[in-house]
Design a protein around this motif. Sequence first.
Motif, PDB file in Angstrom:
ATOM      1  N   LYS A  31     -18.678  10.833  -9.123  1.00  0.00           N
ATOM      2  CA  LYS A  31     -18.657  10.032  -8.045  1.00  0.00           C
ATOM      3  C   LYS A  31     -17.353  10.384  -7.170  1.00  0.00           C
ATOM      4  O   LYS A  31     -16.488  10.926  -7.929  1.00  0.00           O
ATOM      5  CB  LYS A  31     -18.616   8.422  -8.595  1.00  0.00           C
ATOM      6  CG  LYS A  31     -19.805   8.078  -9.204  1.00  0.00           C
ATOM      7  CD  LYS A  31     -19.402   6.476  -9.521  1.00  0.00           C
ATOM      8  CE  LYS A  31     -20.724   5.764  -9.977  1.00  0.00           C
ATOM      9  NZ  LYS A  31     -20.555   4.369 -10.315  1.00  0.00           N
ATOM     10  N   ASN A  32     -17.306   9.991  -6.081  1.00  0.00           N
ATOM     11  CA  ASN A  32     -16.053   9.971  -5.356  1.00  0.00           C
ATOM     12  C   ASN A  32     -15.280   8.754  -5.894  1.00  0.00           C
ATOM     13  O   ASN A  32     -15.844   7.826  -6.078  1.00  0.00           O
ATOM     14  CB  ASN A  32     -16.269   9.881  -3.786  1.00  0.00           C
ATOM     15  CG  ASN A  32     -17.156  11.016  -3.223  1.00  0.00           C
ATOM     16  OD1 ASN A  32     -16.714  11.956  -3.713  1.00  0.00           O
ATOM     17  ND2 ASN A  32     -18.144  10.562  -2.769  1.00  0.00           N
ATOM     18  N   VAL A  33     -14.170   8.871  -5.891  1.00  0.00           N
ATOM     19  CA  VAL A  33     -12.984   7.520  -6.488  1.00  0.00           C
ATOM     20  C   VAL A  33     -12.446   7.304  -5.333  1.00  0.00           C
ATOM     21  O   VAL A  33     -11.460   8.146  -4.593  1.00  0.00           O
ATOM     22  CB  VAL A  33     -12.302   8.368  -7.650  1.00  0.00           C
ATOM     23  CG1 VAL A  33     -11.314   7.183  -8.083  1.00  0.00           C
ATOM     24  CG2 VAL A  33     -13.271   8.729  -8.740  1.00  0.00           C
ATOM     25  N   VAL A  34     -12.177   5.832  -5.004  1.00  0.00           N
ATOM     26  CA  VAL A  34     -11.128   5.147  -4.602  1.00  0.00           C
ATOM     27  C   VAL A  34     -10.086   4.798  -5.214  1.00  0.00           C
ATOM     28  O   VAL A  34     -10.267   3.691  -5.977  1.00  0.00           O
ATOM     29  CB  VAL A  34     -11.601   4.109  -3.811  1.00  0.00           C
ATOM     30  CG1 VAL A  34     -10.455   3.365  -2.991  1.00  0.00           C
ATOM     31  CG2 VAL A  34     -12.621   4.454  -2.904  1.00  0.00           C
ATOM     32  N   LEU A  35      -8.879   5.480  -5.615  1.00  0.00           N
ATOM     33  CA  LEU A  35      -7.764   5.099  -6.533  1.00  0.00           C
ATOM     34  C   LEU A  35      -6.672   4.425  -5.796  1.00  0.00           C
ATOM     35  O   LEU A  35      -6.095   5.024  -4.788  1.00  0.00           O
ATOM     36  CB  LEU A  35      -7.272   6.474  -7.008  1.00  0.00           C
ATOM     37  CG  LEU A  35      -6.058   6.312  -8.193  1.00  0.00           C
ATOM     38  CD1 LEU A  35      -6.871   5.840  -9.353  1.00  0.00           C
ATOM     39  CD2 LEU A  35      -5.623   7.650  -8.585  1.00  0.00           C
ATOM     40  N   LEU A  36      -6.536   3.169  -6.190  1.00  0.00           N
ATOM     41  CA  LEU A  36      -5.613   2.168  -5.396  1.00  0.00           C
ATOM     42  C   LEU A  36      -4.638   1.777  -6.278  1.00  0.00           C
ATOM     43  O   LEU A  36      -5.037   1.113  -7.320  1.00  0.00           O
ATOM     44  CB  LEU A  36      -6.806   1.135  -4.618  1.00  0.00           C
ATOM     45  CG  LEU A  36      -5.844  -0.089  -3.999  1.00  0.00           C
ATOM     46  CD1 LEU A  36      -6.895  -0.553  -2.899  1.00  0.00           C
ATOM     47  CD2 LEU A  36      -5.924  -1.219  -4.880  1.00  0.00           C
ATOM     48  N   PHE A  37      -3.526   1.993  -5.730  1.00  0.00           N
ATOM     49  CA  PHE A  37      -2.360   1.392  -6.378  1.00  0.00           C
ATOM     50  C   PHE A  37      -1.596   0.072  -5.714  1.00  0.00           C
ATOM     51  O   PHE A  37      -1.779   0.229  -4.544  1.00  0.00           O
ATOM     52  CB  PHE A  37      -1.143   2.426  -6.453  1.00  0.00           C
ATOM     53  CG  PHE A  37      -1.370   3.512  -7.200  1.00  0.00           C
ATOM     54  CD1 PHE A  37      -0.996   3.619  -8.691  1.00  0.00           C
ATOM     55  CD2 PHE A  37      -2.051   4.852  -7.071  1.00  0.00           C
ATOM     56  CE1 PHE A  37      -1.390   4.743  -9.511  1.00  0.00           C
ATOM     57  CE2 PHE A  37      -2.363   5.871  -7.779  1.00  0.00           C
ATOM     58  CZ  PHE A  37      -2.087   5.918  -9.145  1.00  0.00           C
ATOM     59  N   TYR A  38      -1.373  -0.931  -6.539  1.00  0.00           N
ATOM     60  CA  TYR A  38      -0.796  -2.063  -5.997  1.00  0.00           C
ATOM     61  C   TYR A  38       0.426  -2.289  -6.809  1.00  0.00           C
ATOM     62  O   TYR A  38       0.393  -2.297  -7.929  1.00  0.00           O
ATOM     63  CB  TYR A  38      -2.040  -3.195  -5.817  1.00  0.00           C
ATOM     64  CG  TYR A  38      -2.603  -3.729  -7.071  1.00  0.00           C
ATOM     65  CD1 TYR A  38      -2.055  -4.920  -7.558  1.00  0.00           C
ATOM     66  CD2 TYR A  38      -3.622  -3.199  -7.682  1.00  0.00           C
ATOM     67  CE1 TYR A  38      -3.043  -5.284  -8.864  1.00  0.00           C
ATOM     68  CE2 TYR A  38      -4.051  -3.428  -8.706  1.00  0.00           C
ATOM     69  CZ  TYR A  38      -3.709  -4.604  -9.241  1.00  0.00           C
ATOM     70  OH  TYR A  38      -4.223  -5.120 -10.554  1.00  0.00           O
ATOM     71  N   PRO A  39       1.148  -3.277  -6.221  1.00  0.00           N
ATOM     72  CA  PRO A  39       2.195  -3.571  -7.068  1.00  0.00           C
ATOM     73  C   PRO A  39       2.178  -4.621  -8.301  1.00  0.00           C
ATOM     74  O   PRO A  39       2.351  -4.260  -9.132  1.00  0.00           O
ATOM     75  CB  PRO A  39       3.369  -4.377  -5.969  1.00  0.00           C
ATOM     76  CG  PRO A  39       3.056  -3.842  -4.774  1.00  0.00           C
ATOM     77  CD  PRO A  39       1.299  -3.751  -4.823  1.00  0.00           C
ATOM     78  N   PHE A  40       1.563  -5.724  -7.925  1.00  0.00           N
ATOM     79  CA  PHE A  40       1.520  -6.659  -9.056  1.00  0.00           C
ATOM     80  C   PHE A  40       0.296  -7.767  -8.998  1.00  0.00           C
ATOM     81  O   PHE A  40      -0.090  -8.047  -7.865  1.00  0.00           O
ATOM     82  CB  PHE A  40       2.774  -7.456  -9.370  1.00  0.00           C
ATOM     83  CG  PHE A  40       3.832  -6.753  -9.996  1.00  0.00           C
ATOM     84  CD1 PHE A  40       3.748  -6.247 -11.076  1.00  0.00           C
ATOM     85  CD2 PHE A  40       4.892  -6.591  -9.261  1.00  0.00           C
ATOM     86  CE1 PHE A  40       4.886  -5.427 -11.560  1.00  0.00           C
ATOM     87  CE2 PHE A  40       6.141  -5.874  -9.574  1.00  0.00           C
ATOM     88  CZ  PHE A  40       5.990  -5.257 -10.858  1.00  0.00           C
ATOM     89  N   ALA A  41      -0.435  -7.880 -10.032  1.00  0.00           N
ATOM     90  CA  ALA A  41      -1.406  -9.140 -10.258  1.00  0.00           C
ATOM     91  C   ALA A  41      -0.679 -10.265  -9.525  1.00  0.00           C
ATOM     92  O   ALA A  41       0.336 -10.533  -9.886  1.00  0.00           O
ATOM     93  CB  ALA A  41      -2.181  -9.029 -11.413  1.00  0.00           C
ATOM     94  N   PHE A  42      -1.802 -11.071  -9.079  1.00  0.00           N
ATOM     95  CA  PHE A  42      -1.270 -12.420  -8.695  1.00  0.00           C
ATOM     96  C   PHE A  42      -0.164 -12.867  -7.510  1.00  0.00           C
ATOM     97  O   PHE A  42       0.329 -13.726  -7.400  1.00  0.00           O
ATOM     98  CB  PHE A  42      -0.552 -13.302 -10.060  1.00  0.00           C
ATOM     99  CG  PHE A  42      -1.510 -13.236 -11.324  1.00  0.00           C
ATOM    100  CD1 PHE A  42      -2.415 -14.116 -11.278  1.00  0.00           C
ATOM    101  CD2 PHE A  42      -1.200 -12.596 -12.200  1.00  0.00           C
ATOM    102  CE1 PHE A  42      -3.391 -14.392 -12.582  1.00  0.00           C
ATOM    103  CE2 PHE A  42      -2.149 -12.501 -13.353  1.00  0.00           C
ATOM    104  CZ  PHE A  42      -2.988 -13.466 -13.707  1.00  0.00           C
ATOM    105  N   THR A  43       0.144 -11.735  -7.015  1.00  0.00           N
ATOM    106  CA  THR A  43       0.701 -11.765  -5.528  1.00  0.00           C
ATOM    107  C   THR A  43       0.205 -11.737  -4.398  1.00  0.00           C
ATOM    108  O   THR A  43      -1.027 -11.461  -4.523  1.00  0.00           O
ATOM    109  CB  THR A  43       1.871 -10.841  -5.650  1.00  0.00           C
ATOM    110  OG1 THR A  43       1.214  -9.424  -5.648  1.00  0.00           O
ATOM    111  CG2 THR A  43       3.009 -10.582  -7.061  1.00  0.00           C
ATOM    112  N   GLY A  44       0.438 -12.578  -3.437  1.00  0.00           N
ATOM    113  CA  GLY A  44      -0.217 -12.951  -2.216  1.00  0.00           C
ATOM    114  C   GLY A  44      -0.843 -11.755  -1.590  1.00  0.00           C
ATOM    115  O   GLY A  44      -2.088 -11.863  -1.457  1.00  0.00           O
ATOM    116  N   VAL A  45      -0.169 -10.567  -1.079  1.00  0.00           N
ATOM    117  CA  VAL A  45      -0.828  -9.407  -0.633  1.00  0.00           C
ATOM    118  C   VAL A  45      -1.794  -8.963  -1.365  1.00  0.00           C
ATOM    119  O   VAL A  45      -2.866  -8.507  -1.040  1.00  0.00           O
ATOM    120  CB  VAL A  45       0.179  -8.599  -0.031  1.00  0.00           C
ATOM    121  CG1 VAL A  45      -0.242  -7.275   0.868  1.00  0.00           C
ATOM    122  CG2 VAL A  45       1.088  -9.567   1.062  1.00  0.00           C
TER     123      VAL A  45
END
Length: 152
Positions: A31-45
């Motif tokens: 599979k192709n992978v979309v690897l997404l980093f995000y700051p923290f769970a439970f935050t608005g954005v």
Amino acid sequence: MAIEADTLAPEIELKNQHGETVKLSDFRGEKNVVLLFYPFAFTGVCTGELCALRDELPKFVNDDVQLLAVSNDSPFALRVFAEQEGLEYPLLSDFWPHGEASRAYGVFDEEKGCAVRGTFIIDKKGVVRWTVVNGLPDARDLNEYIKAIDAL
């Protein structure tokens, strides 16, 4: 400095919200992978972005594509977050060693102690084909991901 397109994607091996180990290389050749980093769970954005992905999930988790979302939260926090928001895709914990995967991709903010919003689309050979990195307050455009996936 974030990893650029046409670079071999660094291997990551992280626990998901269910405590299972997930490796990037598990998807190589499959599979192709979309690897997404995000700051923290439970935050608005972050919640908005991850719920938007949930709402378009067939485009990001199918026979050809796997979405992996990575934050610096513990697996326990991610499990509660996933249950609360109905997120069915893997949420990976870059909690310990803290930020190791985020650093490997050049998206760890040392001052804030969390990942910035970096997304890497990785082809079946394990090569990064497309990237976008946004500042902490700036949500990403899902349509850009879809275009990049379609171009593979």
